[in-house]
Enzyme design. Structure first.
Site, PDB file in Angstrom:
ATOM      1  N   HIS A 116      10.993  18.198   1.108  1.00 36.97           N
ATOM      2  CA  HIS A 116      11.675  16.907   1.479  1.00 36.97           C
ATOM      3  C   HIS A 116      12.256  17.142   2.886  1.00 36.97           C
ATOM      4  CE1 HIS A 116      11.950  16.033  -2.819  1.00 36.97           C
ATOM      5  NE2 HIS A 116      12.486  14.907  -2.687  1.00 36.97           N
ATOM      6  N   GLU A 172       3.618   5.831  -6.396  1.00 43.34           N
ATOM      7  CA  GLU A 172       2.979   5.848  -5.117  1.00 43.34           C
ATOM      8  C   GLU A 172       1.614   5.181  -5.041  1.00 43.34           C
ATOM      9  OE1 GLU A 172       4.846   8.117  -6.302  1.00 43.34           O
ATOM     10  OE2 GLU A 172       6.938   7.916  -4.996  1.00 43.34           O
TER      11      GLU A 172
END
Ligand SMILES: Cc1ncc(C[n+]2csc(CCOP(=O)(O)OP(=O)(O)O)c2C)c(N)n1
Ligand SMILES: [Mg+2]
Lengths: 327, 335
Positions: free
Chosen positions: B129, B60
């Site tokens: 998450h 990322e």
């Protein structure tokens, strides 16, 4: 001795018990698959089918006082290290009997009596943390080892490189274990990484590194033992690449249609459970009648675990307010 | 007008921008061949090819940083971050690099990049998450922040973000991906403009994301005549629309999915209180999740997120008593 520690001791001292634990993991994962498909478990799950040899090898070679930082693909490691199937499935079902009281879920399993830190659902997240475990041991003069288990895909994230470099320059008692199961999510490793032998990455950190046959318990144990000895004796970290294969899709929703034809079948010829069985039969430790019985018993056992967990109570609303801080 | 899923509205917005501007590109994990973990890039690789639609490694920081560089030098990159939590490892590139480029180049450089990320709770993904994490971005001048709430917002605001010359983060509530809604492709929604979804006389509800539907249902359940505002752009937020509404209703509640402490709703409550103090009929207040990580267990997660019933209770209570309602966890003596 607690039941967890007894379970741990069994795989450390008895190869047949190790084989049985592999069966347990296999049966457990298959049951989970069915439970998710039937809508009885929410969220997502990442099965470790095909990677059972690494789980057992790790549990056999480490002491419960060593710490393991693993990932969301962690059911097998948890069971191998000694967590009971009830505490793992209970957690996956969000029940009070789960190892985290039901607030963690499939991706977050933990039991510090067995050295399992809460598994991380962030790719690479556990790698520097394992280095930190090694740092604490170095500071405190303990001969324990910190271990990070992570996937092939995790070798492309910064935390991998930073964690390895730190461990190398500080000579930390750490083992980095990359389970190269060929895929990171839906991407084959060769599409995201210009390197076939991922352990070579440790070369640039002047760290010991090698690959092991991750389908073979003996080969994997041997590789881990070498690294454990090095770490305990002050020789610093090791990167081990266990060459394995993910028999299932990445997660619940994934049918893995992107795999080249025949690839799964080829790897399944080297199914770690099959290889272990053949080895134990050849050495006279098992025969086909015993195997049949063990398999049938295990199916029953896990079915019983499912029933227990389904009947277990949900956590109370008050429980989610606990453990945010010490007090 | 066409009915489509929220995720298809995103696909349509990306495709239409890529058709009209050859410098728009998309990259992220499994966005090309697999067409996105949430199928938000369906058909894009086939139509636009592998130069403009790329799969990335699990890196990322690397690919978000590459978006910054490419944006400065003529590309309009859209990066997809699968779950907003994963931007944690790349936050430097967004907050400290991209958001400062224009300022540090004396106005010479633009960073026309978009970071799209799924967010939010309700699906049993556990504490790493399920967050919304708007507050990672709210104290970063130079960065715009959008939270989508339906298919129309997804289409119009994704297009607006790609066209915007400055870096924009778009949060996409994951729970909405499969939800259908009407999309008018000609309808423009400006960044920085709130959406008044319902007029009302008694209280102004300011909310965003998946809480919009919860608030709509709560209005119905409570029978309170509330104005409903989808803030849509969280930074910079639409003071004019919010203050105009509160001037009419005299009451304000901000409903957020995120935990109580540090939410953007505090800013709205503070600004409204300062500006309209003497005109208010009740103290502006907030409805949020408690200050705890998102729990996994189904019955717990369902209670954790602000619910229709609890929002309805608080709406009725503030109208009836003029006092700030207690949170459900205060009422139950938890914490
Ligand atoms: C920082 C971060 N990025 C992306 C993800 C989403 N994600 C979860 S698992 C996964 C694949 C990881 O592949 P690998 O490291 O090979 O492990 P495996 O899943 O094969 O065990 C991805 C991309 C994540 N959890 N964290
Ligand atoms: Mg992998």
């Amino acid at each position: 001795m607690s039941i967890q520690l007894e379970r741990r001791k069994a795989v450390q001292t008895d190869e047949v018990a190790g084989y049985e634990r592999m069966l347990e993991i296999r049966e457990f994962e298959n049951q989970i698959n069915g439970l998710f498909a039937a809508g009885l478990i929410r969220g997502t799950t990442h099965l470790c089918l095909g990677q059972e040899a690494l789980d057992i090898a790790l549990a056999a070679e480490l002491r419960p006082t060593d710490t393991v930082m693993a990932t969301y693909r962690g059911h097998g490691i948890a069971l191998a290290l000694g967590l009971t199937p009830e505490s793992v499935l209970g957690e996956i079902m969000g029940k009070t009997i789960g190892c985290c009281g039901g607030v963690g879920g499939s991706m977050h399993l933990a039991d510090m009596t067995l050295g399992l830190l809460p598994t991380s659902a962030i790719v690479g997240g556990g790698i520097p943390i394992a280095a930190g475990a090694g740092l604490a041991y170095q500071l405190l003069g303990q001969d324990n080892v910190g271990v990070a288990v992570f996937g092939d895909g995790a070798t492309n994230i910064g935390a991998f490189h930073e964690g390895l470099n730190l461990a190398a320059i500080w000579k930390l008692p750490v083992i980095f274990i990359c389970d190269n199961n060929v895929y990171g999510e839906y991407s084959r490793i060769d599409k995201t990484t210009p390197l076939e032998d991922l352990h070579m990455r440790a070369d640039s950190y002047k760290m010991a590194h090698y690959a092991v046959d991750g389908m073979d318990v003996h080969a994997t144990r041997k590789g881990i033992k070498e690294a454990v000895d090095r770490a305990r004796s002050g020789g610093g970290p090791t990167l081990i690449e266990a060459k394995t294969y993910r028999f299932a899709g990445h997660s619940r929703a994934d049918k893995a249609l992107y795999r080249p034809e025949g690839e799964l079948e080829k790897w399944m010829e080297r199914d770690p459970i099959k290889l272990t069985e053949e080895d134990l039969v050849k050495r006279g430790l098992l025969d086909s009648a015993k195997i049949e019985k063990m398999r049938a018993d295990m199916t029953k056992t896990i079915e019983g675990v499912v029933a227990t967990c389904q009947a277990a109570p949900d956590p109370t609303v008050a429980s989610m307010f606990e453990n945010v801080f010490t007090k | 007008m066409a009915a489509m899923q929220f995720r298809q509205a995103i696909v349509n917005a990306l495709a239409d921008e890529m058709r009209s501007d050859p410098t728009v590109m998309l990259f992220g994990e499994d966005v090309a061949e697999a067409e996105g973990p949430f199928k938000t890039s369906e058909g894009l690789l086939a139509e636009f090819g592998p130069v403009r639609v790329r799969d990335t490694p699990i890196s990322e920081m690397g690919f978000t940083g590459a978006a910054v560089g490419a944006a400065i030098l003529g590309a309009k990159p859209v990066v997809e971050i699968m779950f907003i939590e994963f931007l944690g490892v790349a936050l430097d590139q967004v907050v400290t690099e991209a958001a400062k480029m224009r300022y540090l180049s004396n106005g010479k450089l633009s960073v026309p990049m978009v970071v799209r990320a799924s967010c939010g709770s309700g699906l049993g993904f556990g504490s790493q998450h399920s967050q919304t994490l708007e507050n990672w971005f709210t104290a970063t001048p130079g960065l715009k922040l959008i939270m989508l709430s339906d298919a129309q917002a997804a289409y119009s605001l994704t297009r607006a973000a790609i066209q915007d010359p400055d870096p924009v983060v778009i949060l996409e509530p994951r729970i909405l991906y499969a939800k259908r809604g009407e999309v008018d492709k000609n309808l423009k929604i400006e960044i920085g403009k709130a959406r008044v979804l319902r007029d009302g006389t008694d209280i102004t509800i300011v909310t965003s994301g998946q809480m919009v539907d919860v608030c709509r249902a709560a209005i119905e359940e409570s029978g309170v005549n509330a104005a409903l505002i989808d803030l849509a752009t969280i930074i910079p937020w639409d003071r004019v629309t919010v203050l105009n509404s509160v001037k009419k209703t005299g009451r304000l509640v901000v409903v957020e999915e995120a935990p109580l402490s540090g939410g953007w709703g505090s800013e709205i409550v503070a600004a409204t209180t300062s500006a309209l103090f003497s005109e208010l009929k009740a103290a502006p207040f907030r409805i949020t999740s408690p200050d705890i990580p998102v729990p996994y267990s189904g019955p717990l997660e369902t209670r954790y997120i602000p619910t229709k019933d609890d929002v309805a209770r608080q709406l009725k209570e503030v109208i009836a008593t003029g006092k700030t309602p207690k949170t459900w966890w205060e009422m139950e003596g938890l914490k």
